[in-house]
Design an enzyme around this catalytic site. Structure first.
Site, PDB file in Angstrom:
ATOM      1  N   ASP A   1      57.625  20.827 -15.691  1.00  0.00           N
ATOM      2  CA  ASP A   1      58.408  21.448 -14.621  1.00  0.00           C
ATOM      3  C   ASP A   1      57.578  21.271 -13.353  1.00  0.00           C
ATOM      4  O   ASP A   1      56.545  21.908 -13.175  1.00  0.00           O
ATOM      5  CB  ASP A   1      58.628  22.933 -14.933  1.00  0.00           C
ATOM      6  CG  ASP A   1      59.363  23.665 -13.806  1.00  0.00           C
ATOM      7  OD1 ASP A   1      59.645  23.047 -12.757  1.00  0.00           O
ATOM      8  OD2 ASP A   1      59.665  24.863 -13.987  1.00  0.00           O
TER       9      ASP A   1
ATOM     10  N   TRP B   1      57.935  31.085 -14.570  1.00  0.00           N
ATOM     11  CA  TRP B   1      58.840  29.970 -14.881  1.00  0.00           C
ATOM     12  C   TRP B   1      58.536  29.381 -16.250  1.00  0.00           C
ATOM     13  O   TRP B   1      59.446  29.061 -17.006  1.00  0.00           O
ATOM     14  CB  TRP B   1      58.791  28.899 -13.788  1.00  0.00           C
ATOM     15  CG  TRP B   1      59.240  29.433 -12.461  1.00  0.00           C
ATOM     16  CD1 TRP B   1      58.498  29.502 -11.314  1.00  0.00           C
ATOM     17  CD2 TRP B   1      60.528  29.985 -12.121  1.00  0.00           C
ATOM     18  NE1 TRP B   1      59.247  30.064 -10.302  1.00  0.00           N
ATOM     19  CE2 TRP B   1      60.481  30.363 -10.770  1.00  0.00           C
ATOM     20  CE3 TRP B   1      61.704  30.204 -12.841  1.00  0.00           C
ATOM     21  CZ2 TRP B   1      61.571  30.941 -10.106  1.00  0.00           C
ATOM     22  CZ3 TRP B   1      62.786  30.785 -12.190  1.00  0.00           C
ATOM     23  CH2 TRP B   1      62.716  31.145 -10.843  1.00  0.00           C
TER      24      TRP B   1
ATOM     25  N   LYS C   1      62.616  23.042  -3.367  1.00  0.00           N
ATOM     26  CA  LYS C   1      61.261  23.406  -2.979  1.00  0.00           C
ATOM     27  C   LYS C   1      60.634  22.312  -2.114  1.00  0.00           C
ATOM     28  O   LYS C   1      60.121  22.577  -1.052  1.00  0.00           O
ATOM     29  CB  LYS C   1      60.369  23.634  -4.213  1.00  0.00           C
ATOM     30  CG  LYS C   1      60.935  24.608  -5.238  1.00  0.00           C
ATOM     31  CD  LYS C   1      60.720  26.071  -4.859  1.00  0.00           C
ATOM     32  CE  LYS C   1      61.567  27.061  -5.642  1.00  0.00           C
ATOM     33  NZ  LYS C   1      61.504  26.987  -7.085  1.00  0.00           N
TER      34      LYS C   1
HETATM   35  C1  PLP Z   1      62.022  27.753  -8.334  1.00  0.00           C
HETATM   36  C2  PLP Z   1      61.496  27.306  -9.631  1.00  0.00           C
HETATM   37  C3  PLP Z   1      62.306  27.240 -10.784  1.00  0.00           C
HETATM   38  C4  PLP Z   1      63.735  27.694 -10.803  1.00  0.00           C
HETATM   39  O1  PLP Z   1      64.560  26.795 -10.177  1.00  0.00           O
HETATM   40  P1  PLP Z   1      66.150  26.996 -10.123  1.00  0.00           P
HETATM   41  O2  PLP Z   1      66.563  25.739  -9.450  1.00  0.00           O
HETATM   42  O3  PLP Z   1      66.399  28.239  -9.310  1.00  0.00           O
HETATM   43  O4  PLP Z   1      66.645  27.128 -11.500  1.00  0.00           O
HETATM   44  C5  PLP Z   1      61.737  26.760 -11.947  1.00  0.00           C
HETATM   45  N1  PLP Z   1      60.454  26.374 -12.002  1.00  0.00           N
HETATM   46  C6  PLP Z   1      59.648  26.424 -10.915  1.00  0.00           C
HETATM   47  C7  PLP Z   1      58.224  25.966 -11.033  1.00  0.00           C
HETATM   48  C8  PLP Z   1      60.146  26.891  -9.698  1.00  0.00           C
HETATM   49  O5  PLP Z   1      59.338  26.944  -8.622  1.00  0.00           O
END
Ligand code: PLP
Length: 354
Positions: free
Chosen positions: A167, A100, A191
Site C-alpha cells: 500500500d 491502514w 495523496k
Molecule cells: C488514505 C490512505 C488509505 C485509504 O485510502 P481510501 O482511498 O480512502 O480508501 C489507505 N492507505 C493509506 C496508506 C492511506 O494513506
C-alpha cells in the site's frame, strides 16, 4: 490568496495541473465538449487512459518488466479486499505499521487467519518494526510503505522470498526505490497523484491466476487488465487529472528530481521540530516520513496562539489525524519548499513569543 496546503488527503496538486484540469472541464482538446460529457470510449479519452497507464510504469521504471497499470475505483480501501481475493489461497503475511495496515489485515482475515510478521501497535505505531522473519510458505507479504497517520516510512524495503504487496498510497512517486521488488503496488490517487476517485494498481501479471476461488468480475485484476482498465466506466476526471500530475512530474525530471526536493523539505521541517523546544516529534527519528511529519506542542497553553499565527500566515491543513491529535505537516510532491519555510517561520516565531 492561495494558501500553504499541508492537507493529508485529498491534498495539494500542482497549480498548472489544476489550471489544465479546469480548462478540460469547459472544453477538452478544443473539441467543443467537456471532458465530463464525452464517451470514455472516445479516442480522446482512451488516449488519456493509455497515457496515464504508461506514464505510471515509466516513472517507476517498470516498463517492459511484466507489469500492468490499472486505474480502479473504490479507494485504497477496496484494495485491502481485492488483494486478498486475487492472491490469498492459503495464508498471507502482513506487517502491521499503522491504522491502514490494520484495516488491510482485517479485510484479509475474512478469507484466512493472517500472520502478522510484526506490529508496532504496542507503541502507538511510532516506529517501523525491523528484523522480522518472512515465512517462505505464505502467499504474499503485505506492507504499507508510508504511514500517513503516524508519520513513519519504511526506509528499506525487505527482500521478500514471497510476492511483495505494498500500500503506497501516501508516498508513491516520491522517492527512488527498486520498484521491481514489488509484485503489486496500490495507491489512492488523492495523496500524491490526483483527485479522489481513482486508485492506481500496478501488478506483475505472473502473480495472478493462482487462486482457486471464483472472483467477481469487478474485483478481478485479470478482468481489468484484459479490458485495458476500461471494464466499466472509469472515473474520467480523476484519471485525467492524475495523468496531468504524472506529466508534470516527468517534465520536472521524474522521481529522482522530486526526491531531492522532498528530502530538502523534510530536512527543513524536522530540524525545526528538533531544535525548537516548543515542539516534539511523534515518530521514531530513523523512521520519520518525508511525506507526513507528525509533531505536538510541548505546552498546550500555546495552542491558541500557534493556531492563530498559522491562520494569519495562510497555513492550512495542519491538524493531526483525529486518532492521534497534534499536528501533521503533509509534504507531498506538489507542496513547494516555500510552504515548508513559511511553516517553520511561524514555529520559530512562536518560540520568540513564548
Ligand atoms: C488514505 C490512505 C488509505 C485509504 O485510502 P481510501 O482511498 O480512502 O480508501 C489507505 N492507505 C493509506 C496508506 C492511506 O494513506
Amino acid at each position: 490568496m492561495k494558501k500553504h496546503n499541508f492537507s493529508a488527503g485529498p491534498s495539494i496538486l500542482p497549480q498548472e495541473v489544476l489550471l489544465k484540469a479546469s480548462e478540460a472541464i469547459m472544453d477538452f482538446n478544443n473539441d467543443g465538449l467537456s471532458l465530463l460529457e464525452i464517451s470514455h470510449r472516445s479516442k480522446s479519452f482512451v488516449d488519456v487512459m493509455e497515457k496515464a497507464r504508461s506514464l505510471a510504469l515509466e516513472l517507476l521504471g517498470l516498463e517492459g518488466k511484466g507489469y500492468k497499470a490499472l486505474f480502479l475505483q473504490g479507494g485504497a480501501s477496496t484494495q485491502f479486499l481485492m488483494v486478498a481475493l486475487n492472491l490469498l489461497e492459503k495464508r498471507a503475511a502482513y506487517l502491521n505499521t499503522g491504522t491502514w495496515s490494520d484495516k488491510a489485515v482485517k479485510e484479509a482475515k475474512i478469507y484466512d487467519d493472517i500472520l502478522e510478521v510484526a506490529s508496532s501497535k504496542d507503541a502507538g505505531y511510532n516506529y517501523i518494526p525491523k528484523g522480522f522473519d518472512i515465512p517462505s510458505d505464505h502467499d504474499y507479504l503485505h506492507i504499507t510503505s508510508n504511514n500517513t497517520i503516524f508519520g513513519t516510512q519504511m526506509k528499506t524495503i525487505p527482500n521478500s522470498p514471497i510476492p511483495l504487496v505494498c500500500d503506497m498510497s501516501s508516498d508513491i512517486f516520491s522517492r527512488t526505490l527498486d520498484y521491481s521488488k514489488f509484485d503489486l503496488i496500490y495507491a489512492g490517487a488523492q495523496k500524491n497523484m490526483g483527485p479522489a476517485g481513482t486508485t492506481l494498481v500496478i501488478v506483475k501479471e505472473d502473480v495472478l491466476g493462482n487462486v482457486s476461488r471464483k472472483i467477481p468480475s469487478m474485483m478481478d485484476y485479470k478482468v481489468h487488465i484484459s479490458k485495458s482498465s476500461m471494464f466499466n466506466t472509469p472515473p474520467v476526471f480523476a484519471v485525467y487529472t492524475s495523468m496531468l500530475t504524472l506529466e508534470w512530474l516527468k517534465n520536472l525530471g521524474g522521481i529522482k528530481a522530486i526526491e531531492e526536493v522532498n528530502e530538502m523539505k523534510a530536512r527543513v521541517m524536522y530540524s525545526e521540530i528538533d531544535l525548537n523546544p516548543l515542539f516534539k516529534g511523534y515518530a521514531n527519528k530513523e523512521d520519520r516520513s518525508n511525506m507526513n511529519a507528525t509533531f505536538t506542542l510541548a505546552n498546550e497553553d500555546l495552542k491558541e496562539t500557534f493556531e492563530t499565527m498559522l491562520k494569519e500566515a495562510g497555513i492550512s491543513g495542519l491538524n493531526g489525524h483525529r486518532s492521534i491529535g497534534g499536528y501533521r505537516a503533509s509534504m507531498y510532491n506538489a507542496l513547494p519548499l516555500d510552504s515548508v519555510k513559511a511553516l517553520v517561520e511561524v514555529m520559530s516565531e512562536l518560540e520568540t513569543k513564548a
